[in-house]
Design a protein around this motif. Structure first.
Motif, PDB file in Angstrom:
ATOM      1  N   HIS A 192      -1.081  13.546  -0.440  1.00 35.62           N
ATOM      2  CA  HIS A 192      -0.487  14.545   0.464  1.00 35.62           C
ATOM      3  C   HIS A 192      -1.544  15.506   0.998  1.00 35.62           C
ATOM      4  O   HIS A 192      -1.223  16.589   1.482  1.00 35.62           O
ATOM      5  CB  HIS A 192       0.633  15.335  -0.222  1.00 35.62           C
ATOM      6  N   GLY A 193      -2.819  15.107   0.881  1.00 43.09           N
ATOM      7  CA  GLY A 193      -3.902  15.981   1.319  1.00 43.09           C
ATOM      8  C   GLY A 193      -4.013  17.245   0.503  1.00 43.09           C
ATOM      9  O   GLY A 193      -4.713  18.191   0.882  1.00 43.09           O
ATOM     10  N   GLY A 194      -3.316  17.261  -0.632  1.00 47.30           N
ATOM     11  CA  GLY A 194      -3.234  18.469  -1.438  1.00 47.30           C
ATOM     12  C   GLY A 194      -1.948  19.226  -1.183  1.00 47.30           C
ATOM     13  O   GLY A 194      -1.517  20.031  -2.003  1.00 47.30           O
ATOM     14  N   GLN A 195      -1.367  19.030   0.012  1.00 50.64           N
ATOM     15  CA  GLN A 195      -0.093  19.625   0.449  1.00 50.64           C
ATOM     16  C   GLN A 195      -0.204  21.131   0.677  1.00 50.64           C
ATOM     17  O   GLN A 195       0.326  21.653   1.654  1.00 50.64           O
ATOM     18  CB  GLN A 195       1.031  19.307  -0.547  1.00 50.64           C
ATOM     19  N   VAL A 196      -0.860  21.825  -0.220  1.00 48.19           N
ATOM     20  CA  VAL A 196      -1.123  23.262  -0.053  1.00 48.19           C
ATOM     21  C   VAL A 196      -2.631  23.464  -0.164  1.00 48.19           C
ATOM     22  O   VAL A 196      -3.242  23.117  -1.171  1.00 48.19           O
ATOM     23  CB  VAL A 196      -0.397  24.107  -1.109  1.00 48.19           C
ATOM     24  N   ARG A 197      -3.231  23.998   0.902  1.00 47.04           N
ATOM     25  CA  ARG A 197      -4.678  24.203   0.933  1.00 47.04           C
ATOM     26  C   ARG A 197      -4.968  25.648   1.334  1.00 47.04           C
ATOM     27  O   ARG A 197      -4.196  26.252   2.081  1.00 47.04           O
ATOM     28  CB  ARG A 197      -5.345  23.243   1.918  1.00 47.04           C
ATOM     29  N   PHE A 198      -6.082  26.164   0.859  1.00 46.57           N
ATOM     30  CA  PHE A 198      -6.483  27.523   1.190  1.00 46.57           C
ATOM     31  C   PHE A 198      -7.942  27.534   1.630  1.00 46.57           C
ATOM     32  O   PHE A 198      -8.741  26.718   1.153  1.00 46.57           O
ATOM     33  CB  PHE A 198      -6.293  28.463  -0.005  1.00 46.57           C
ATOM     34  N   PRO A 199      -8.288  28.451   2.546  1.00 43.48           N
ATOM     35  CA  PRO A 199      -9.700  28.566   2.943  1.00 43.48           C
ATOM     36  C   PRO A 199     -10.589  28.785   1.728  1.00 43.48           C
ATOM     37  O   PRO A 199     -10.226  29.530   0.813  1.00 43.48           O
ATOM     38  CB  PRO A 199      -9.681  29.793   3.864  1.00 43.48           C
ATOM     39  N   PHE A 200     -11.724  28.120   1.707  1.00 40.87           N
ATOM     40  CA  PHE A 200     -12.726  28.207   0.641  1.00 40.87           C
ATOM     41  C   PHE A 200     -12.294  27.476  -0.640  1.00 40.87           C
ATOM     42  O   PHE A 200     -13.094  26.803  -1.277  1.00 40.87           O
ATOM     43  CB  PHE A 200     -13.091  29.662   0.310  1.00 40.87           C
ATOM     44  N   LEU A 201     -11.026  27.624  -1.025  1.00 36.64           N
ATOM     45  CA  LEU A 201     -10.552  26.960  -2.236  1.00 36.64           C
ATOM     46  C   LEU A 201     -10.239  25.486  -1.998  1.00 36.64           C
ATOM     47  O   LEU A 201     -10.384  24.658  -2.881  1.00 36.64           O
ATOM     48  CB  LEU A 201      -9.282  27.651  -2.767  1.00 36.64           C
ATOM     49  N   GLY A 202      -9.796  25.166  -0.781  1.00 36.07           N
ATOM     50  CA  GLY A 202      -9.357  23.804  -0.496  1.00 36.07           C
ATOM     51  C   GLY A 202      -8.021  23.523  -1.136  1.00 36.07           C
ATOM     52  O   GLY A 202      -7.187  24.420  -1.306  1.00 36.07           O
ATOM     53  N   HIS A 203      -7.799  22.260  -1.524  1.00 34.42           N
ATOM     54  CA  HIS A 203      -6.522  21.909  -2.150  1.00 34.42           C
ATOM     55  C   HIS A 203      -6.492  22.474  -3.569  1.00 34.42           C
ATOM     56  O   HIS A 203      -7.517  22.593  -4.246  1.00 34.42           O
ATOM     57  CB  HIS A 203      -6.334  20.391  -2.173  1.00 34.42           C
ATOM     58  N   TYR A 237      -4.076  21.299  -5.947  1.00 27.07           N
ATOM     59  CA  TYR A 237      -3.636  20.297  -6.915  1.00 27.07           C
ATOM     60  C   TYR A 237      -3.367  18.983  -6.199  1.00 27.07           C
ATOM     61  O   TYR A 237      -2.819  18.972  -5.091  1.00 27.07           O
ATOM     62  CB  TYR A 237      -2.361  20.755  -7.634  1.00 27.07           C
ATOM     63  N   THR A 238      -3.752  17.885  -6.807  1.00 28.02           N
ATOM     64  CA  THR A 238      -3.375  16.559  -6.335  1.00 28.02           C
ATOM     65  C   THR A 238      -2.951  15.734  -7.540  1.00 28.02           C
ATOM     66  O   THR A 238      -3.376  16.006  -8.671  1.00 28.02           O
ATOM     67  CB  THR A 238      -4.537  15.842  -5.618  1.00 28.02           C
ATOM     68  N   PRO A 239      -2.122  14.712  -7.351  1.00 24.75           N
ATOM     69  CA  PRO A 239      -1.652  13.910  -8.478  1.00 24.75           C
ATOM     70  C   PRO A 239      -2.736  12.991  -9.021  1.00 24.75           C
ATOM     71  O   PRO A 239      -3.816  12.840  -8.431  1.00 24.75           O
ATOM     72  CB  PRO A 239      -0.492  13.106  -7.865  1.00 24.75           C
ATOM     73  N   ALA A 240      -2.454  12.367 -10.132  1.00 28.63           N
ATOM     74  CA  ALA A 240      -3.376  11.418 -10.750  1.00 28.63           C
ATOM     75  C   ALA A 240      -3.726  10.311  -9.771  1.00 28.63           C
ATOM     76  O   ALA A 240      -2.890   9.881  -8.974  1.00 28.63           O
ATOM     77  CB  ALA A 240      -2.747  10.820 -12.005  1.00 28.63           C
ATOM     78  N   TYR A 241      -4.961   9.862  -9.817  1.00 33.91           N
ATOM     79  CA  TYR A 241      -5.498   8.819  -8.950  1.00 33.91           C
ATOM     80  C   TYR A 241      -5.619   9.271  -7.486  1.00 33.91           C
ATOM     81  O   TYR A 241      -5.763   8.460  -6.592  1.00 33.91           O
ATOM     82  CB  TYR A 241      -4.680   7.530  -9.038  1.00 33.91           C
ATOM     83  N   ALA A 242      -5.553  10.595  -7.272  1.00 31.76           N
ATOM     84  CA  ALA A 242      -5.870  11.175  -5.966  1.00 31.76           C
ATOM     85  C   ALA A 242      -6.662  12.454  -6.183  1.00 31.76           C
ATOM     86  O   ALA A 242      -6.508  13.430  -5.463  1.00 31.76           O
ATOM     87  CB  ALA A 242      -4.599  11.453  -5.176  1.00 31.76           C
ATOM     88  N   GLU A 243      -7.512  12.427  -7.182  1.00 32.28           N
ATOM     89  CA  GLU A 243      -8.274  13.615  -7.560  1.00 32.28           C
ATOM     90  C   GLU A 243      -9.684  13.608  -6.984  1.00 32.28           C
ATOM     91  O   GLU A 243     -10.267  14.666  -6.732  1.00 32.28           O
ATOM     92  CB  GLU A 243      -8.333  13.710  -9.085  1.00 32.28           C
ATOM     93  N   LYS A 244     -10.221  12.425  -6.753  1.00 31.16           N
ATOM     94  CA  LYS A 244     -11.579  12.323  -6.224  1.00 31.16           C
ATOM     95  C   LYS A 244     -11.583  12.232  -4.705  1.00 31.16           C
ATOM     96  O   LYS A 244     -12.415  12.834  -4.034  1.00 31.16           O
ATOM     97  CB  LYS A 244     -12.276  11.096  -6.820  1.00 31.16           C
ATOM     98  N   TYR A 245     -10.642  11.483  -4.155  1.00 32.33           N
ATOM     99  CA  TYR A 245     -10.544  11.281  -2.710  1.00 32.33           C
ATOM    100  C   TYR A 245      -9.189  11.811  -2.252  1.00 32.33           C
ATOM    101  O   TYR A 245      -8.140  11.258  -2.606  1.00 32.33           O
ATOM    102  CB  TYR A 245     -10.712   9.802  -2.364  1.00 32.33           C
ATOM    103  N   VAL A 246      -9.212  12.877  -1.469  1.00 29.77           N
ATOM    104  CA  VAL A 246      -7.991  13.651  -1.221  1.00 29.77           C
ATOM    105  C   VAL A 246      -7.508  13.583   0.222  1.00 29.77           C
ATOM    106  O   VAL A 246      -6.307  13.472   0.480  1.00 29.77           O
ATOM    107  CB  VAL A 246      -8.212  15.134  -1.620  1.00 29.77           C
ATOM    108  N   GLN A 247      -8.419  13.612   1.172  1.00 32.77           N
ATOM    109  CA  GLN A 247      -7.993  13.752   2.564  1.00 32.77           C
ATOM    110  C   GLN A 247      -9.101  13.257   3.495  1.00 32.77           C
ATOM    111  O   GLN A 247     -10.277  13.568   3.304  1.00 32.77           O
ATOM    112  CB  GLN A 247      -7.692  15.231   2.864  1.00 32.77           C
ATOM    113  N   GLY A 248      -8.722  12.457   4.491  1.00 33.37           N
ATOM    114  CA  GLY A 248      -9.664  12.092   5.529  1.00 33.37           C
ATOM    115  C   GLY A 248     -10.450  10.823   5.249  1.00 33.37           C
ATOM    116  O   GLY A 248      -9.990   9.917   4.555  1.00 33.37           O
ATOM    117  N   LYS A 249     -11.667  10.778   5.767  1.00 33.38           N
ATOM    118  CA  LYS A 249     -12.499   9.579   5.770  1.00 33.38           C
ATOM    119  C   LYS A 249     -13.642   9.691   4.763  1.00 33.38           C
ATOM    120  O   LYS A 249     -14.308  10.714   4.682  1.00 33.38           O
ATOM    121  CB  LYS A 249     -13.077   9.373   7.182  1.00 33.38           C
TER     122      LYS A 249
END
Length: 285
Positions: free
Chosen positions: A219-230, A232-244
């Motif tokens: 979900h791209g993290g679903q909730v993101r903040f400037p500087f902090l980024g995402h 929380y992400t679920p298991a098996y989406a912790e290393k690669y979160v959003q984009g290319k």
């Protein structure tokens, strides 16, 4: 839970409480989840046959229908997809949030059936599709909607005299993924696209003759903040979160992580719009 995950979950909880009394809460709950974006990417490779130059593939993922995502929103999504005039459409998992508690299957079928793609519609299981006793329910629904299941298998897409491969694995969390079985008797010289719900499976995929992996789940993290980024992400989406993401190997392997359509756990999106991808293949010399 590791220390990083604990800190991020704690921050998410704190910021959610703070935002509950502000306009930020209203925006994240009622506005951004409806701000659908269309992300366009060109995939260029010498392995893409000349017949497939300009071939258009649409990926949508993680609708989580039923959890604050309505049939009317699904109908609008289908309209937006068809407006792009795709050659192929792929769905990378998590159709309905809680399959055994949902009752509008006829409406979902009616909407998905209207998606048009001359070279086929393909899908893979996500963890929510297997969860909630949904394995057979979702399978029948997608079959009736003229989507072809890729569950540790592949299909050959032919155009004129040229061919590419579209493959898919079972869900990593609740299924039984088997990439060896998926790619059995495939020609490694053919341009190969793998559908894998969980993006971190790319660490395995990169070792195989696969050129592109399309994933969702994060979900791209679903909730993101400037500087902090995402946060929380679920298991098996912790290393690669959003984009290319590109990998340095002989297959010029690339991973695309779709931020999804719906929401789960919490009905918010913040600085992380819902999206679907339009990939245009380009033959290079």
């Amino acid at each position: 839970m590791n220390r990083r995950s604990f800190i991020k979950r704690s921050l998410w909880s704190i910021l959610t409480v703070i935002g509950a009394g502000s306009g930020g809460y209203y925006y994240a709950r009622n506005i951004e989840p409806s701000l659908l974006q269309i992300k366009k990417e060109t995939i260029a490779s010498s392995k893409i046959p000349s017949s497939f130059d300009g071939f258009k593939i649409i990926q949508f993922s993680d609708t989580h229908i039923g959890f604050h995502y309505t049939i009317e929103q699904l109908k609008d999504l289908v309209h937006q997809i068809n407006m792009q005039d795709p050659d192929m459409v792929v769905f990378t998992g998590d159709l309905i949030d809680a399959p055994n508690q949902y009752h509008q299957y006829a409406d979902v079928h009616s909407a998905l059936l209207k998606i048009n793609a001359n070279y086929g519609k393909y899908w893979i299981y996500g963890n929510h599709d297997h969860g909630g006793y949904g394995t057979e329910i979702i399978k029948e629904l997608m079959q009736q909607s003229q989507f072809t299941l890729l569950q540790n298998n592949h299909a050959i897409i032919e155009k004129n005299v040229d061919r590419i491969i579209i493959a898919g694995i079972d869900d990593v969390i609740l299924g039984n993924p088997d990439l060896n079985k998926t790619l059995y008797q495939t020609n490694s010289d053919l341009f190969t696209i793998l559908l894998a719900h969980e993006p971190d499976f790319a660490e395995t995929t990169r070792l195989y003759p696969v050129n592109i992996q399309l994933s969702g789940h994060s979900h791209g993290g679903q909730v993101r903040f400037p500087f902090l980024g995402h946060l929380y992400t679920p298991a098996y989406a912790e290393k690669y979160v959003q984009g290319k993401y590109t990998f340095d190997n002989e297959n010029e392997f690339t991973l695309y992580v779709n931020s999804g359509i719906g929401t789960t756990r919490l009905p918010y999106r913040f600085l992380c719009n819902p999206e679907f991808h339009v990939y245009t293949l380009k033959h290079t010399v």
